[in-house]
Design an enzyme around this catalytic site. Structure first.
Site, PDB file in Angstrom:
ATOM      1  N   GLU A 189       0.835  -1.155   0.010  1.00 32.08           N
ATOM      2  CA  GLU A 189      -0.005   0.021   0.134  1.00 32.08           C
ATOM      3  C   GLU A 189       0.960   1.336  -0.020  1.00 32.08           C
ATOM      4  OE1 GLU A 189      -3.068  -0.186  -0.536  1.00 32.08           O
ATOM      5  OE2 GLU A 189      -3.887  -2.093   0.055  1.00 32.08           O
ATOM      6  N   HIS A 197      -2.927   2.220   7.822  1.00 33.51           N
ATOM      7  CA  HIS A 197      -3.842   1.410   7.395  1.00 33.51           C
ATOM      8  C   HIS A 197      -4.044  -0.021   8.071  1.00 33.51           C
ATOM      9  CE1 HIS A 197      -6.232  -1.151   4.589  1.00 33.51           C
ATOM     10  NE2 HIS A 197      -5.517  -1.701   4.334  1.00 33.51           N
ATOM     11  N   HIS A 205      -7.182  -3.300   9.360  1.00 28.71           N
ATOM     12  CA  HIS A 205      -8.519  -3.908   9.023  1.00 28.71           C
ATOM     13  C   HIS A 205      -9.532  -4.179  10.163  1.00 28.71           C
ATOM     14  CE1 HIS A 205      -6.210  -6.285   5.515  1.00 28.71           C
ATOM     15  NE2 HIS A 205      -6.200  -4.905   5.316  1.00 28.71           N
ATOM     16  N   GLU A 245     -17.966  10.583  21.632  1.00 32.08           N
ATOM     17  CA  GLU A 245     -16.621  10.919  21.625  1.00 32.08           C
ATOM     18  C   GLU A 245     -16.226  11.293  20.088  1.00 32.08           C
ATOM     19  OE1 GLU A 245     -14.015  11.618  23.982  1.00 32.08           O
ATOM     20  OE2 GLU A 245     -15.887  11.482  25.151  1.00 32.08           O
ATOM     21  N   HIS A 256     -13.035  -3.367   3.032  1.00 31.48           N
ATOM     22  CA  HIS A 256     -11.491  -3.773   3.167  1.00 31.48           C
ATOM     23  C   HIS A 256     -11.240  -2.962   4.547  1.00 31.48           C
ATOM     24  CE1 HIS A 256      -7.157  -3.518   1.221  1.00 31.48           C
ATOM     25  NE2 HIS A 256      -7.105  -3.478   2.661  1.00 31.48           N
TER      26      HIS A 256
END
Ligand code: 2HA
Ligand code: ZN
Length: 269
Positions: free
Chosen positions: A111, A135, A137, A166, A207
């Site tokens: 990525e 990044h 998952h 929050e 994703h």
């Protein structure tokens, strides 16, 4: 160097233990300021210059600590020199070389386009005050992209804001929603950077999520709060749906109380 390695160990370990980083899922990058880079200064390059997929003059000369492609975040605590590396961008922002890590041989995350293109925007929008991009998952954020019809940036942001009081303080500019695109692609990288230029979080449909911050703690914290809100939202749906929710008046009051500058357009949906 140890302090920097300890920081990435903490973040990657937390991500793995949260269940956000199965197998080789998830990746982290941290732009290194001069002080942090000192530990690697004078290291002979471990590779030749490798061309970047497009020119990124905004990050010319910058160095990044980046997790490795195919490597598991849960293994960084055990062997940081195998699972992370330090890369340097050339003076034109067109190529990068490896200075340290990915032992015995390896390369940065698949990525990398999303990371580096986002760092260009992050550096710009924060006046060089933000350094971290993650990044990952997380289950509930991903599940929400299946469970809710017609999701887009406004409806997703409002749902998260309403699900946990929050959220509006932690991400007052909202969460950008990106429809599914191929993992690791330039299209996904460009769309992510575009999203991150406007907001500090971007959800990748089916994703995962990306977040940025001044440091790894701030980037992690933003994702953590969004994931918690997504989990609450799913539990409420499973319990038969919300019977009441935070009103727009209450959300605006929370934002005003904590002096957050809101993206008012979110309330249009
Ligand atoms: O590093 O998370 O999106 C593996 C991934 C690809
Ligand atoms: Zn991923």
């Amino acid at each position: 160097m140890q302090k920097l390695i300890d920081e990435i160990k903490k973040t990657s370990g937390d991500m793995a233990r949260r269940g956000w980083a199965e197998s080789n899922g998830g990746n982290i990058s941290l732009r290194l300021n001069e002080e942090r880079f000192q530990a690697f200064n004078g290291f002979p390059p471990k590779s030749g210059w490798m061309k970047l997929p497009m020119a990124m003059p905004e990050i010319a000369g910058e160095r990044f600590l980046v997790t490795g492609t195919g490597r598991f975040l849960r293994n960084i605590e055990v062997a940081p020199e195998k699972n992370t590396g330090v890369i340097e961008i050339d003076q034109k922002g067109e190529a990068c070389q490896l200075l340290w890590g990915y032992e015995p041989a390896g390369a940065p995350t698949s990525e990398l386009p999303a990371h580096l293109l986002s760092h260009c925007r992050i550096k710009e929008k924060t006046n060089n005050q933000s350094f971290a991009f993650i990044h990952t998952h997380p289950n509930s954020v991903i599940a929400l992209t299946y469970a809710v019809a017609n999701l887009e940036t406004k409806s997703l942001t409002r749902l998260l804001w309403q699900s946990h009081a929050e959220c509006i303080v932690v991400f007052p500019q909202g969460v950008e929603f990106l429809p599914w695109m191929m993992a690791g692609s330039m299209d996904l990288g460009k769309a992510t950077a575009d999203a991150i230029s406007r907001r500090n979080l971007a959800v990748w449909q089916f994703h995962g999520i990306c977040g940025c911050g001044r440091n790894l703690d701030e980037a992690f914290g933003r994702i953590d709060v969004a994931e918690k809100a997504a989990e609450i939202c799913l539990r409420v749906m499973a319990a038969g749906g919300a019977k009441q929710t935070l009103s727009d008046v209450q959300l605006r009051a929370i934002a005003a109380n904590f002096k957050c500058s809101l993206d008012e357009a979110i309330f249009d949906c």
